[in-house]
Design a protein around this motif. Structure first.
Motif, PDB file in Angstrom:
ATOM      1  N   ILE A 177     -11.005  -8.948 -45.449  1.00 48.00           N
ATOM      2  CA  ILE A 177     -11.603  -7.821 -45.231  1.00 48.00           C
ATOM      3  C   ILE A 177     -13.035  -8.051 -45.687  1.00 48.00           C
ATOM      4  N   PHE A 178     -13.169  -8.581 -47.184  1.00 48.01           N
ATOM      5  CA  PHE A 178     -14.389  -8.915 -47.867  1.00 48.01           C
ATOM      6  C   PHE A 178     -15.208  -9.948 -46.702  1.00 48.01           C
ATOM      7  N   ILE A 179     -14.629 -10.693 -45.995  1.00 46.92           N
ATOM      8  CA  ILE A 179     -15.530 -11.504 -44.902  1.00 46.92           C
ATOM      9  C   ILE A 179     -15.969 -10.812 -43.837  1.00 46.92           C
TER      10      ILE A 179
ATOM     11  N   VAL B 203     -12.626 -15.359 -51.960  1.00 46.90           N
ATOM     12  CA  VAL B 203     -11.523 -15.646 -52.671  1.00 46.90           C
ATOM     13  C   VAL B 203     -11.544 -15.068 -54.369  1.00 46.90           C
ATOM     14  N   HIS B 204     -12.614 -15.409 -54.903  1.00 46.78           N
ATOM     15  CA  HIS B 204     -12.882 -15.037 -56.424  1.00 46.78           C
ATOM     16  C   HIS B 204     -13.012 -13.522 -56.174  1.00 46.78           C
ATOM     17  N   LEU B 205     -13.709 -12.743 -55.509  1.00 47.85           N
ATOM     18  CA  LEU B 205     -13.666 -11.348 -55.302  1.00 47.85           C
ATOM     19  C   LEU B 205     -12.409 -10.681 -55.197  1.00 47.85           C
TER      20      LEU B 205
ATOM     21  N   PHE C 119     -16.632 -10.431 -60.494  1.00 45.79           N
ATOM     22  CA  PHE C 119     -16.055 -10.602 -59.314  1.00 45.79           C
ATOM     23  C   PHE C 119     -14.929  -9.288 -59.071  1.00 45.79           C
ATOM     24  N   ILE C 120     -15.553  -8.144 -59.291  1.00 46.51           N
ATOM     25  CA  ILE C 120     -14.558  -7.031 -59.066  1.00 46.51           C
ATOM     26  C   ILE C 120     -15.564  -6.023 -58.252  1.00 46.51           C
ATOM     27  N   TYR C 121     -14.842  -5.927 -56.938  1.00 47.13           N
ATOM     28  CA  TYR C 121     -15.453  -4.848 -56.071  1.00 47.13           C
ATOM     29  C   TYR C 121     -15.414  -3.395 -56.179  1.00 47.13           C
ATOM     30  N   ILE C 122     -15.952  -2.582 -56.789  1.00 45.48           N
ATOM     31  CA  ILE C 122     -15.487  -1.185 -57.362  1.00 45.48           C
ATOM     32  C   ILE C 122     -15.187  -0.390 -56.216  1.00 45.48           C
TER      33      ILE C 122
END
Length: 267
Positions: free
Chosen positions: A39-41, A51-53, A215-218
């Protein structure tokens, strides 16, 4: 870019993961990490940080589910608090060191580690492997060292440590119910320490990324935490009417497919 479609997707993902967590008693990290990475990609994040996220956000999402699971098992008296106290110092140290190392390691290598670890979990589920019980008594040093390893691996694979903790306690002649309850308690410090570690070590790398805290996507953390907390009790109710062994095999297959997908994407 964040829009309503992504929020709806995260809510749906959280509902699914929460239901599966309640159904099978797992933290959901094995499902979240490869899905987050994909999803992040699509959302446009750098391939070097997805991957870290995914790892950091998955561990953050596990804080609430771990706390809920801990409370439920503690209420039933299934938590061995002496084991939790003995392992926690090692878990905190191992998880924090692992997050520092992970922040300097290429995403492809972490993806490979995650895929191999989840393959091991899936294999153990299928063959029902357990080490032969040991007759040696538990020692404080042994608990600290085992906590160190469990904390480190869990932070690198964004899992609550349930698989490793249950195997370790089974090796120490602890019955399965108390092993699972104690494992749930151990998952809480892993989630907190791992989250803090990924926040600190990802701060510089994500300063220019919107809606991130290290590395946290709120947005993903909030949407999934809330929706999974709502859906988890429904999964727990359904678990009493379905064969657990077959469900765990299905879960293992899903984890393997998603992990292989992530591995292929970063190869």
């Amino acid at each position: 870019m964040l829009n309503i479609e992504w929020i709806i997707l995260y809510i749906a993902l959280g509902s699914f993961v929460g239901f599966m967590s309640g159904l099978l008693g797992v933290g959901g990290g094995g499902l979240l990490v490869p899905l987050f990475a994909s999803i992040f990609i699509y959302q446009g994040f750098s391939a070097d940080s997805v991957v870290h996220l995914a790892l950091g956000t998955s561990l953050a999402c596990m804080i609430i589910s771990s706390a809920s699971s801990l409370r439920a098992h503690a209420y039933r008296g299934a938590v061995m608090w002496d084991v939790v106290k003995g392992m926690t110092p090692g878990i905190i140290l191992g998880a924090f060191i692992a997050t520092q190392i992970a922040s300097h390691v290429n995403s492809s290598y972490i993806a490979i580690f995650f895929a191999l670890f989840m393959a091991l979990v899936a294999l153990q589920t299928f063959i029902k492997w357990q080490p032969k019980p040991s007759h040696k008594p538990r020692t404080l040093l042994g608990l600290i060292m085992s906590g160190l390893g469990i904390g480190a691996i869990s932070a690198l694979a964004a899992v609550g440590g349930g698989f490793l903790t249950v195997v370790y306690l089974g090796y120490k002649n602890v019955d399965i119910k108390r092993s699972i309850g104690t494992s749930a308690a151990i998952g809480f410090p892993i989630a907190i320490t791992g989250t803090i570690g990924y926040m600190i070590n990802g701060w510089a790398a994500t300063m220019d990324e919107p809606y991130t805290f290290g590395f946290i996507y709120i947005p993903a953390f909030l949407a999934i935490s809330i929706s999974s907390a709502i859906s988890a009790p429904y999964g727990a109710r359904r678990s009493h009417n379905m064969p657990e062994a077959n469900l765990k095999k299905i879960f293992a297959i899903i984890c393997m497919v998603l992990s292989i997908k992530m591995l292929v994407s970063f190869w």
